[in-house]
Motif scaffolding. Structure first.
Motif, PDB file in Angstrom:
ATOM      1  N   TYR A   9      -2.428  -7.923  -5.402  1.00  0.00           N
ATOM      2  CA  TYR A   9      -2.159  -8.238  -3.996  1.00  0.00           C
ATOM      3  C   TYR A   9      -0.789  -7.741  -3.587  1.00  0.00           C
ATOM      4  CZ  TYR A   9       0.385 -12.115  -6.103  1.00  0.00           C
ATOM      5  OH  TYR A   9       1.240 -12.861  -6.873  1.00  0.00           O
ATOM      6  N   GLU A  10      -0.685  -7.420  -2.293  1.00  0.00           N
ATOM      7  CA  GLU A  10       0.584  -7.046  -1.661  1.00  0.00           C
ATOM      8  C   GLU A  10       0.773  -8.034  -0.527  1.00  0.00           C
ATOM      9  OE1 GLU A  10       0.592  -2.992  -0.352  1.00  0.00           O
ATOM     10  OE2 GLU A  10       2.370  -3.251   0.879  1.00  0.00           O
ATOM     11  N   THR A  11       1.835  -8.833  -0.591  1.00  0.00           N
ATOM     12  CA  THR A  11       1.999  -9.896   0.395  1.00  0.00           C
ATOM     13  C   THR A  11       3.454 -10.025   0.822  1.00  0.00           C
ATOM     14  OG1 THR A  11       1.345 -12.197   0.850  1.00  0.00           O
ATOM     15  CG2 THR A  11       2.441 -11.798  -1.245  1.00  0.00           C
ATOM     16  N   PHE A  12       3.703 -10.509   2.024  1.00  0.00           N
ATOM     17  CA  PHE A  12       5.076 -10.775   2.473  1.00  0.00           C
ATOM     18  C   PHE A  12       5.268 -12.257   2.760  1.00  0.00           C
ATOM     19  CE2 PHE A  12       4.610  -6.343   2.746  1.00  0.00           C
ATOM     20  CZ  PHE A  12       5.851  -5.853   2.375  1.00  0.00           C
ATOM     21  N   HIS A  13       4.219 -12.922   3.243  1.00  0.00           N
ATOM     22  CA  HIS A  13       4.343 -14.347   3.568  1.00  0.00           C
ATOM     23  C   HIS A  13       3.291 -15.189   2.849  1.00  0.00           C
ATOM     24  CE1 HIS A  13       7.438 -13.357   6.383  1.00  0.00           C
ATOM     25  NE2 HIS A  13       6.654 -12.425   6.882  1.00  0.00           N
ATOM     26  N   GLY A  14       2.580 -14.604   1.905  1.00  0.00           N
ATOM     27  CA  GLY A  14       1.700 -15.390   1.041  1.00  0.00           C
ATOM     28  C   GLY A  14       0.226 -15.410   1.407  1.00  0.00           C
ATOM     29  N   SER A  15      -0.160 -14.921   2.595  1.00  0.00           N
ATOM     30  CA  SER A  15      -1.579 -14.991   2.976  1.00  0.00           C
ATOM     31  C   SER A  15      -2.453 -14.101   2.092  1.00  0.00           C
ATOM     32  CB  SER A  15      -1.777 -14.578   4.439  1.00  0.00           C
ATOM     33  OG  SER A  15      -0.956 -15.321   5.266  1.00  0.00           O
ATOM     34  N   PHE A  53      -4.402  -6.282   0.464  1.00  0.00           N
ATOM     35  CA  PHE A  53      -3.138  -5.988   1.149  1.00  0.00           C
ATOM     36  C   PHE A  53      -3.192  -6.512   2.570  1.00  0.00           C
ATOM     37  CE2 PHE A  53      -4.703  -2.766   3.991  1.00  0.00           C
ATOM     38  CZ  PHE A  53      -5.778  -2.208   3.317  1.00  0.00           C
ATOM     39  N   ASN A  54      -2.011  -6.643   3.186  1.00  0.00           N
ATOM     40  CA  ASN A  54      -1.963  -7.111   4.572  1.00  0.00           C
ATOM     41  C   ASN A  54      -1.656  -5.946   5.518  1.00  0.00           C
ATOM     42  OD1 ASN A  54       0.617  -6.675   3.786  1.00  0.00           O
ATOM     43  ND2 ASN A  54       1.156  -8.822   3.695  1.00  0.00           N
ATOM     44  N   ALA A  61      -0.125  -1.385   3.580  1.00  0.00           N
ATOM     45  CA  ALA A  61      -0.526  -1.001   2.213  1.00  0.00           C
ATOM     46  C   ALA A  61       0.452  -0.048   1.525  1.00  0.00           C
ATOM     47  CB  ALA A  61      -1.936  -0.399   2.209  1.00  0.00           C
ATOM     48  N   GLN A  62       1.718  -0.085   1.939  1.00  0.00           N
ATOM     49  CA  GLN A  62       2.712   0.838   1.375  1.00  0.00           C
ATOM     50  C   GLN A  62       2.827   0.697  -0.155  1.00  0.00           C
ATOM     51  OE1 GLN A  62       6.648   0.269   2.991  1.00  0.00           O
ATOM     52  NE2 GLN A  62       6.742   2.408   3.571  1.00  0.00           N
ATOM     53  N   LEU A  63       2.960  -0.542  -0.634  1.00  0.00           N
ATOM     54  CA  LEU A  63       3.134  -0.765  -2.080  1.00  0.00           C
ATOM     55  C   LEU A  63       1.827  -0.499  -2.828  1.00  0.00           C
ATOM     56  CD1 LEU A  63       5.249  -4.043  -1.916  1.00  0.00           C
ATOM     57  CD2 LEU A  63       6.063  -1.709  -2.233  1.00  0.00           C
ATOM     58  N   LEU A  68      -1.382   2.974  -6.392  1.00  0.00           N
ATOM     59  CA  LEU A  68      -2.533   3.867  -6.577  1.00  0.00           C
ATOM     60  C   LEU A  68      -2.102   5.249  -7.047  1.00  0.00           C
ATOM     61  CD1 LEU A  68      -4.753   2.915  -3.516  1.00  0.00           C
ATOM     62  CD2 LEU A  68      -5.173   2.430  -5.916  1.00  0.00           C
ATOM     63  N   SER A  69      -0.948   5.716  -6.553  1.00  0.00           N
ATOM     64  CA  SER A  69      -0.506   7.048  -6.962  1.00  0.00           C
ATOM     65  C   SER A  69      -0.161   7.058  -8.453  1.00  0.00           C
ATOM     66  CB  SER A  69       0.669   7.527  -6.103  1.00  0.00           C
ATOM     67  OG  SER A  69       1.815   6.770  -6.405  1.00  0.00           O
ATOM     68  N   ARG A  70       0.203   5.905  -9.020  1.00  0.00           N
ATOM     69  CA  ARG A  70       0.524   5.843 -10.460  1.00  0.00           C
ATOM     70  C   ARG A  70      -0.740   5.850 -11.326  1.00  0.00           C
ATOM     71  NH1 ARG A  70       3.966   1.210  -9.877  1.00  0.00           N
ATOM     72  NH2 ARG A  70       2.904   0.183 -11.585  1.00  0.00           N
ATOM     73  N   VAL A  71      -1.850   5.355 -10.777  1.00  0.00           N
ATOM     74  CA  VAL A  71      -3.058   5.212 -11.607  1.00  0.00           C
ATOM     75  C   VAL A  71      -4.207   6.103 -11.111  1.00  0.00           C
ATOM     76  CG1 VAL A  71      -2.469   2.884 -12.372  1.00  0.00           C
ATOM     77  CG2 VAL A  71      -3.830   3.163 -10.312  1.00  0.00           C
ATOM     78  N   LYS A  72      -3.842   7.102 -10.333  1.00  0.00           N
ATOM     79  CA  LYS A  72      -4.795   8.011  -9.690  1.00  0.00           C
ATOM     80  C   LYS A  72      -5.879   8.532 -10.649  1.00  0.00           C
ATOM     81  CE  LYS A  72      -4.277  12.029  -6.735  1.00  0.00           C
ATOM     82  NZ  LYS A  72      -4.382  11.604  -5.355  1.00  0.00           N
TER      83      LYS A  72
END
Ligand code: FMN
Length: 214
Positions: A9-15, A53-54, A61-63, A68-72
């Motif tokens: 997950y990619e989150t900023f406020h937990g949702s 992602f949010n 989906a920046q992160l 994804l680019s690392r595990v392409k």
């Protein structure tokens, strides 16, 4: 046999994290922040990669994209499921999803959307600035908006469970036999295994014509 899954997950406020946990609970699998150091080898035993992602306007989906680019390479043989969580981006989600898929083709690809929430008093200063700009452009007033839809998250979790148990998701992966030919870059020495040299040397950038068979 049901193959293994992982939820990131990619989150900023937990949702998005809450949504990811609902899905991981349903599947009985690991749930990690996409920021956690996690290398390609960690995916060796994994069949299904579920990315939550949010939506954050241009930073959506920046992160996740960085991860994804690392595990392409590994993704080509995995089933990938995207779960987007946001206030009102359900209609734009297919565009984001298509972009992600085009850059990281996988064995199967599915997507789901869950409605998110925004609470003005929890925002970071830079988010306020971004939203103020958005407000100025659209004339839309930014107030507390939406309600994280955990019922939808549960429904999505059940649909994902059905998918990971489906025949399509569990079909044997066709092994591509590894080539015996090794090509060496005459400029920097980079070695590439394959029937043909790479189009461009990934280290020094010279074209395929600079490669010789070892
Ligand atoms: C700076 C910012 C930009 C956002 N942009 C979008 C957007 O483009 N589309 C959308 O549907 N929601 C947008 N949202 C709403 C978030 O997706 C929503 O608040 C989400 O629930 C936040 O998830 P989180 O708690 O995991 O950080 C935005 C929120 C912020 C703070």
């Amino acid at each position: 046999m049901m193959k293994k899954s992982i939820v990131t997950y990619e989150t900023f406020h937990g949702s998005a994290k809450k949504v990811a946990e609902v899905i991981a609970n349903q599947l009985g699998c690991k749930c990690i922040n996409v920021d956690t150091p996690f290398e390609a080898e960690d995916l060796r035993e994994i069949n299904n990669v579920i990315l939550v992602f949010n939506f954050r306007g241009p930073y959506t989906a920046q992160l996740t994209k960085l991860y994804l680019s690392r595990v392409k390479e590994q993704l080509k043989t995995k089933n990938v499921i995207l779960v987007g969580e946001g206030l009102f981006s359900e209609k734009e989600f297919p565009i984001v999803a298509q972009e992600i898929y085009d850059n990281n083709p996988s064995r199967t690809f599915n997507k789901f959307f869950v409605n998110g929430q925004l609470r003005v008093d929890t925002l970071f200063p830079e988010e306020r600035a971004l939203l103020a700009k958005f407000s100025e452009l659209t004339g839309m007033k930014i107030t507390d908006m939406g309600e994280l839809d955990l019922n939808k998250a549960e429904q999505v979790a059940s649909e994902i469970e059905a998918l990971v148990n489906s025949e399509e998701f569990n079909a044997p992966v066709e092994e591509v036999p590894e080539s015996d030919t090794i090509w060496v870059c005459s400029v920097c020495g980079y070695e590439h295994r394959g029937d043909n040299p790479p189009e461009k040397c990934p280290l020094c950038g010279v074209p395929a014509s600079k490669f010789n068979k070892k």
